[in-house]
Scaffold this motif. Sequence first.
Motif, short mmCIF file in Angstrom:
data_model
loop_
_atom_site.label_atom_id
_atom_site.label_comp_id
_atom_site.label_asym_id
_atom_site.label_seq_id
_atom_site.Cartn_x
_atom_site.Cartn_y
_atom_site.Cartn_z
N ARG A 264 16.89 143.67 81.18
CA ARG A 264 18.18 144.46 80.78
C ARG A 264 19.31 143.35 80.92
O ARG A 264 20.24 143.40 81.52
N PHE A 265 19.28 142.49 79.68
CA PHE A 265 20.21 141.49 79.82
C PHE A 265 21.54 141.91 79.07
O PHE A 265 21.54 142.91 78.32
N HIS A 266 22.78 141.43 79.37
CA HIS A 266 23.89 141.75 78.65
C HIS A 266 23.77 141.63 77.28
O HIS A 266 23.39 140.62 76.61
N PRO A 267 24.05 142.43 76.40
CA PRO A 267 23.66 142.61 74.97
C PRO A 267 24.11 141.41 74.24
O PRO A 267 23.52 141.01 73.30
N ASP A 268 25.45 140.67 74.43
CA ASP A 268 25.93 139.68 73.85
C ASP A 268 25.16 138.51 73.77
O ASP A 268 25.20 137.77 72.95
N VAL A 269 24.62 138.27 75.08
CA VAL A 269 23.78 137.03 75.29
C VAL A 269 22.33 137.23 75.10
O VAL A 269 21.44 136.39 75.71
N ALA A 270 21.85 138.60 75.22
CA ALA A 270 20.27 139.07 75.40
C ALA A 270 19.59 138.01 74.33
O ALA A 270 18.35 137.52 75.02
N PRO A 271 19.62 137.60 73.14
CA PRO A 271 18.84 136.83 72.35
C PRO A 271 18.85 135.55 72.94
O PRO A 271 17.69 134.97 72.88
N LEU A 272 19.84 135.06 73.68
CA LEU A 272 19.81 133.61 74.10
C LEU A 272 19.17 133.57 75.50
O LEU A 272 18.11 132.88 75.71
N LEU A 273 19.41 134.63 76.22
CA LEU A 273 18.59 134.76 77.46
C LEU A 273 17.26 134.91 77.41
O LEU A 273 16.46 134.41 78.19
N SER A 274 16.97 135.64 76.42
CA SER A 274 15.23 136.08 76.08
C SER A 274 14.61 134.69 75.92
O SER A 274 13.43 134.46 76.28
N ARG A 275 15.21 133.82 75.14
CA ARG A 275 14.54 132.54 74.74
C ARG A 275 14.38 131.67 75.94
O ARG A 275 13.82 130.84 75.92
N VAL A 276 15.44 131.56 76.78
CA VAL A 276 15.59 130.92 77.84
C VAL A 276 14.48 131.28 79.02
O VAL A 276 13.81 130.47 79.46
N VAL A 277 14.36 132.30 79.15
CA VAL A 277 13.25 133.12 80.20
C VAL A 277 12.10 132.62 79.19
O VAL A 277 11.16 132.30 80.23
N ILE A 289 14.16 136.72 85.19
CA ILE A 289 14.45 138.03 84.48
C ILE A 289 15.50 139.02 85.48
O ILE A 289 16.54 139.24 84.90
N ALA A 290 14.98 138.89 86.67
CA ALA A 290 15.91 139.57 87.42
C ALA A 290 17.43 138.95 87.73
O ALA A 290 18.23 139.52 87.94
N GLU A 291 17.19 137.62 87.66
CA GLU A 291 18.51 137.07 87.84
C GLU A 291 19.39 137.25 86.64
O GLU A 291 20.55 137.53 86.73
N PHE A 292 18.78 136.97 85.59
CA PHE A 292 19.54 137.42 84.23
C PHE A 292 20.16 138.77 84.04
O PHE A 292 21.05 139.22 83.24
N ASN A 293 19.36 139.89 84.46
CA ASN A 293 19.50 141.25 84.58
C ASN A 293 21.01 141.32 85.40
O ASN A 293 21.59 142.09 84.85
N ALA A 294 21.11 140.54 86.46
CA ALA A 294 22.25 140.65 87.08
C ALA A 294 23.39 139.97 86.72
O ALA A 294 24.65 140.13 87.00
N TYR A 295 23.23 138.82 85.48
CA TYR A 295 24.29 138.04 85.01
C TYR A 295 25.14 138.57 84.13
O TYR A 295 24.77 139.48 83.12
N GLN A 296 26.37 138.60 84.37
CA GLN A 296 27.51 138.89 83.36
C GLN A 296 28.09 137.81 82.87
O GLN A 296 28.87 137.13 83.71
N PRO A 297 28.41 137.50 81.92
CA PRO A 297 28.89 136.11 81.24
C PRO A 297 30.41 136.31 81.22
O PRO A 297 30.83 137.43 81.01
#
Length: 451
Positions: A264-277, A289-297
């Motif tokens: 459940r990533f921030h939509p602005d960076v979801a494509p980037l975070l998905s690739r990092v994961v 994934i859990a860490e990035f779900n809580a992440y807000q750029p």
Amino acid sequence: MKKLSVHDLMPQDSLRLSFDGTIDPRAELESELGPFFQALEENADGWMPDVVEGKRRRKYSRAAVWKALEEERRERGTTIGLYRTSWPALDMTLRLWFPPLPSELSISVEVKPLSFFAEEAHCRRFVDMVRAWASLYPVSHALAHSLADDQLAGAPDFGRDEETSRRDGFDKIYEVFWLNVFGRKLVETVGRERMLSTPAHRVEELPNGSVLLVTWPTVADFASAEARRAQARAYAHLRPDLDPDTVMRTLSERSTTLAFVEPRFHPDVAPLLSRVVDDVAIHERQRKIAEFNAYQPPEPEEWRPSDSALPPDVADSERALQHYSHLAEHLVALLHTKVPSVFAETPESLTDVDYQFWREQFPRVFEREKIDAHAVPAIGAYLGAVLVRNLGGQWIPRKRLEEAQVLVGNRVWLPFVRAHRYMRSCQSLLDYSLAHLYRVAERHRGCWTGS
């Protein structure tokens, strides 16, 4: 003939086998390895290799195997790969070591996805294959297990330094996996009677004195509560010095670590975070994934209201725009091989650029002086070019690059300032991603109130 790599499939767990057995250095290679491939062909149910790779890639056959082994032969060993062209993916490496090194057959097998082994029949035939190999080529220790859980367990070093691990090997019971083969020496260290009385799904003494032990009928559900209890019982039995409750708690914690987490990533960076994961080790994936779900750029600060924009202060605006274009071309030249989309100057290309810099750990690897002198200007100019091309932006040139602005709607954006912050650290590549600034600028484009 294109082989299917385990890396071609979506990030999923795999079944991993590690097997190092002894061979007779005096025997002819084909006679010594014939039984090995016979057991593989009879039991590799649904995951049989169909590609042999040495110096060339060939369709699997015994003749192709002998040819590849001969082509790759060196003074002290030879190595070939075996793969598949269709699902499930297979990455299998076979290495032979010759005198003066200890004569050894080293096998590494990864079958992906692990879910292929949800069927007991597949698991049973896999075990039968390993049993045949271990009977033919005695081992000190062999294992087959979930790759992710294997990594969480700390295999193969189990907390030891690399030198100690190589010297001592699996000299005591550091862990009990789904499938285990304990060599004669290890059996005697534990006690043959204790080893053979282990509570497990399958315990079998092999003709050479080794013991085969399988904790649970199927490996795909290794992380279930029932399978973990079976694993804990076997481990605590073989290591009576360990507290059974502590063993079970440790295994349960590993199951929790590997449990599926919905992104459940921030939509602005979801494509980037998905690739990092997708790029992190499989055993770290759910935690990341859990860490990035809580992440807000952080909300971009590299802007000012359009009515506060600095006016152009260059003598020749056209020449300044050509300079920005030339700088942006530097980024294209730097990345075009690894990031072909960089030519397009689209929002998607910004995500590709973000990911590539993160993957290369660019701010950490390259010299700070060169980053500031060359990378930052190229990145800022490229970001500005994407804003102009896709959002109808307009450059407001300034003598100092950090003051150059791109007007979009009722804001002016400072792409070179963003690029400077972006390149401060590897974490900054995420916190100040180019794609995130673009998406915010895109949302504010419709707020323009000018004529």
